[in-house]
Structures are given as C-alpha cells and as structure tokens.
Design an enzyme around this catalytic site. Structure first.
Site, short mmCIF file in Angstrom:
data_model
loop_
_atom_site.label_atom_id
_atom_site.label_comp_id
_atom_site.label_asym_id
_atom_site.label_seq_id
_atom_site.Cartn_x
_atom_site.Cartn_y
_atom_site.Cartn_z
N PRO A 1 -9.66 7.65 4.16
CA PRO A 1 -9.87 8.48 2.97
C PRO A 1 -10.70 7.75 1.92
CG PRO A 1 -7.52 7.91 3.24
CD PRO A 1 -8.25 7.35 4.42
N GLY B 1 -8.77 3.07 -2.18
CA GLY B 1 -8.40 1.65 -2.10
C GLY B 1 -8.35 1.10 -0.69
N LEU B 2 -8.80 1.89 0.29
CA LEU B 2 -8.70 1.44 1.69
C LEU B 2 -10.04 0.93 2.24
CD1 LEU B 2 -6.28 4.19 3.08
CD2 LEU B 2 -5.72 1.97 2.09
N GLY B 3 -11.00 0.72 1.38
CA GLY B 3 -12.23 0.05 1.79
C GLY B 3 -13.25 0.91 2.50
N SER B 4 -13.20 2.24 2.27
CA SER B 4 -14.11 3.10 3.03
C SER B 4 -15.58 2.81 2.70
CB SER B 4 -13.80 4.58 2.82
OG SER B 4 -14.24 4.99 1.57
N SER B 5 -15.91 2.50 1.44
CA SER B 5 -17.33 2.26 1.14
C SER B 5 -17.84 1.02 1.83
CB SER B 5 -17.65 2.17 -0.35
OG SER B 5 -16.58 2.34 -1.16
N ALA B 6 -17.12 -0.09 1.71
CA ALA B 6 -17.62 -1.34 2.33
C ALA B 6 -17.77 -1.17 3.85
CB ALA B 6 -16.66 -2.48 2.03
N ASP C 1 -13.91 -6.70 0.34
CA ASP C 1 -13.96 -5.54 1.23
C ASP C 1 -14.97 -5.74 2.36
OD1 ASP C 1 -12.23 -4.62 -0.66
OD2 ASP C 1 -13.29 -2.76 -1.09
C1 MEV Z 1 -11.22 -3.34 -4.28
O1 MEV Z 1 -10.89 -3.12 -2.93
C2 MEV Z 1 -10.69 -4.68 -4.72
C3 MEV Z 1 -10.97 -5.08 -6.17
O2 MEV Z 1 -10.39 -6.37 -6.34
C4 MEV Z 1 -12.46 -5.10 -6.47
C5 MEV Z 1 -13.21 -6.21 -5.74
O3 MEV Z 1 -12.59 -7.18 -5.29
O4 MEV Z 1 -14.45 -6.11 -5.66
C6 MEV Z 1 -10.31 -4.15 -7.17
#
Ligand code: MEV
Length: 331
Positions: free
Chosen positions: A107, A111-116, A158
């Site tokens: 999703p 916060g699960l890293g989909s963009s990277a 990420d």
């Molecule tokens: C995002 O997955 C993690 C953060 O610490 C941002 C980052 O490390 O670039 C919030």
C-alpha cells in the site's frame, strides 16, 4: 511482446529508529514479503510513459506531463518514477524513450517503503534493458535522487533494504550491516488506512528538533541505547526483550510528534490482545503500526486490529532483495 526487463523489490518495516535515522542515528529494518513489480520496455524517443495499477497513466516529455488516465492527480505520484528512470538513462548516457508499468502489493503512503521499492526496481530494470549493470552504490544513489523528490532529506534506509532484503542495521554515514536472528520475527502490520506524506512528517520532526534541541539530544541517547540492546536481543532471538524495546521506541516517536490517535488505538488493542510490543513504523502520522507476536497470540492480535478498524497483515522477513530478469521476444 517486445524485449523487456521485469524487476521486483520488497517493501519494508522499520523495527527501530525511524526519523532518528535522518539525523545520523542507526536504525534496524526488515524486508517483508510484499513486493513492487516494474516492467520496462523501449518507447518512442524522448518520451517516458508510466502506467501504475493505482489508476494513473501519464506521459512525460522533458518537463511536461500529459495525463492519459486518472487526470493531473497522477503527476505527483508518477513524477519521482520518471526522475528515477530519466536519471538512470542520463547516467548510462542512453538516449531512448521508455514504457514503464508498475504493479504493487505494497500500500502507498503507509510507511511500508513502496516508493523506494518502485524506484529501485525501475532503475535496475532500465539498466538491464540496455544490458548495463549498476553497482550497489550506483543503484542506491540513483534511487536516492528520486526519493529526494519525495522528501528533501531521505536517510536512504528505504533504498538500502529494498536493494538488500533481509534484516539490516542502517546508518546514513556508515551504510548497512546484515543482521541475523536465530528466530523468525513474526509481525502483524496494522494499517490505519490514513494516508500521509513522509515529507510532511520529516518536516514536523525538523521543527521539533529546532525548537527543542536539548530534548532531541536526550532522545538521541535513548534511541542509541535501544538500537544497541535490540541488536543483542535479535542475535539472541529474545523476542520478549525486543517487544519491550519496541514499546520504548514508540514512546520516543510519540514525543517527537509523529504518532496519531488511530495508531495509538491499534497499538493499544494489539498489546491488550497479547502482542509482545508494538509501535508505528515508517514516517507515522497515519500509515502503519507493527505488533510483535507469538504463534499463540497472532490471530487474536490480528482480530483486535481489525475490530478497531485497522487492516491487519501478517508478515515475516523476506530474504530476497531486488531481483531483475530480461525477457526477449520469444521468452
Ligand atoms: C521513512 O520510511 C523513514 C523516515 O525515517 C525517513 C527517512 O529515513 O528517510 C521517516
């Protein structure tokens, strides 16, 4: 079908140290079995067309964006992928158009890293399409350029996990180190369904740090201690200690202002249902929390998260990092 390269990369959960990692502290991060898949083919010169299973298709020519499906809302979502592909072509000194298709099991904005994962898969698939190979550093740096478009000061955590998979300790200055745990780390992800921007959350922490330098200094010492203890607990396979450390990490995240009442609710119900520890994961402000579970409580924790209005998702470590394969006409 034409010659094409298909790459995939895993999503991630940050077990310890999000946000503090932006300030040079270490973090511990785990790849999960949900992946992003990216297919790259050649296209008309100077044009990069990107289609995403989020319902957007758009055409980038130089600096102009032409929406084909989903209107202009697609531009901010597809633009960083365009940057990733375009920077890769520039880096490899290749003059070609591209057709990029993205389908994802992760999703977005949670916060699960989909963009990277999308950037890493796009970059490696683009390089393979032209029979070029990139070093870890090249892949990492190109992907970081695209991430900078999402938020100005990415730590790189990420990208490091999307490339490596498994379980790693990551520090933006010293890089990554692979970690091994003798036991599995069974987690239930609880998704609040509340979308938020990583950039907004990182900016919020920046404001907090500028206003409260001495509190931030104390929090830095505390996260260092948590990370060092967590590494020992992981090596010893001590899940109970890990759970306690996750709770302590959540306290720090609360202080810097990146939690959210829905995250707190899911954390509370997960703990009441027997989770060993629970915290938000990623940038916070919505998005996902994680609960560390045992076999005995995993169903009741998942049920408690669902009953509280979250979406539960059981995950374990995925050892596979980024993967890519080239297909020709007849394959
Ligand atoms: C995002 O997955 C993690 C953060 O610490 C941002 C980052 O490390 O670039 C919030």
């Amino acid at each position: 079908m034409a010659r094409r390269a298909i790459a995939s990369a895993p999503g991630k959960v940050i077990l310890f140290g999000e946000h503090f990692v932006v300030y040079g502290k270490s973090s511990i991060v785990m790849a999960i079995s949900r992946r992003v898949y990216v297919t790259v083919e050649k296209y008309k010169t100077e044009e990069i067309i990107i289609e995403s299973d989020l319902g957007y298709t758009g055409l980038f020519t130089g600096n102009t964006y032409k929406p084909l499906i989903g209107g202009l809302d697609g531009e901010p979502i597809l633009k960083p992928v365009y940057i990733a592909a375009n920077k890769t072509l520039e880096f490899l000194s290749i003059n070609s158009g591209l057709k990029i298709s993205i389908s994802s099991e992760i999703p977005i904005a949670s916060g699960l890293g989909s963009s990277a994962s999308t950037f890493v898969a796009t970059i490696i698939a683009t390089s393979y399409l032209f029979d070029c190979s990139l070093s870890y550093k090249e892949l990492f740096n190109l992907s970081l350029r695209a991430e900078e478009h999402v938020h100005g000061t990415p730590s790189g955590v990420d990208q490091a996990i999307a490339i490596n998979g498994g379980l790693i300790e990551y520090n933006r200055f010293s890089g990554f180190e692979k970690l091994k745990s003798p036991v599995d780390i069974p987690l239930i992800i609880g998704n609040t369904g509340i979308l938020r921007s990583t950039g907004g959350q990182v900016a919020k922490v920046r404001r907090f740090a500028e206003k409260n330098p001495s509190i931030m200094k104390t929090l830095f010492l505390q996260i260092e201690e948590i990370i060092s203890k967590a590494k020992n607990s992981l090596v010893e396979g001590d899940l109970e200690d890990l759970g306690i450390l996750m709770d302590r990490n959540q306290e720090l995240l609360r202080i810097i202002g990146v939690s959210h009442e829905k995250l707190e609710e899911l954390i509370l119900v997960a703990k009441r249902a027997g989770a060993l520890g629970a915290k938000l994961t990623g940038a916070g402000g919505g998005g996902c929390m994680i609960a560390l579970v045992t076999d005995k409580v995993k169903n009741s924790v998942a049920k408690a998260i669902e009953n509280a209005g979250g979406k539960s998702l059981p995950v374990n470590i995925s050892t596979n990092g980024v993967e890519v394969k080239l297909y020709n006409d007849d394959s």
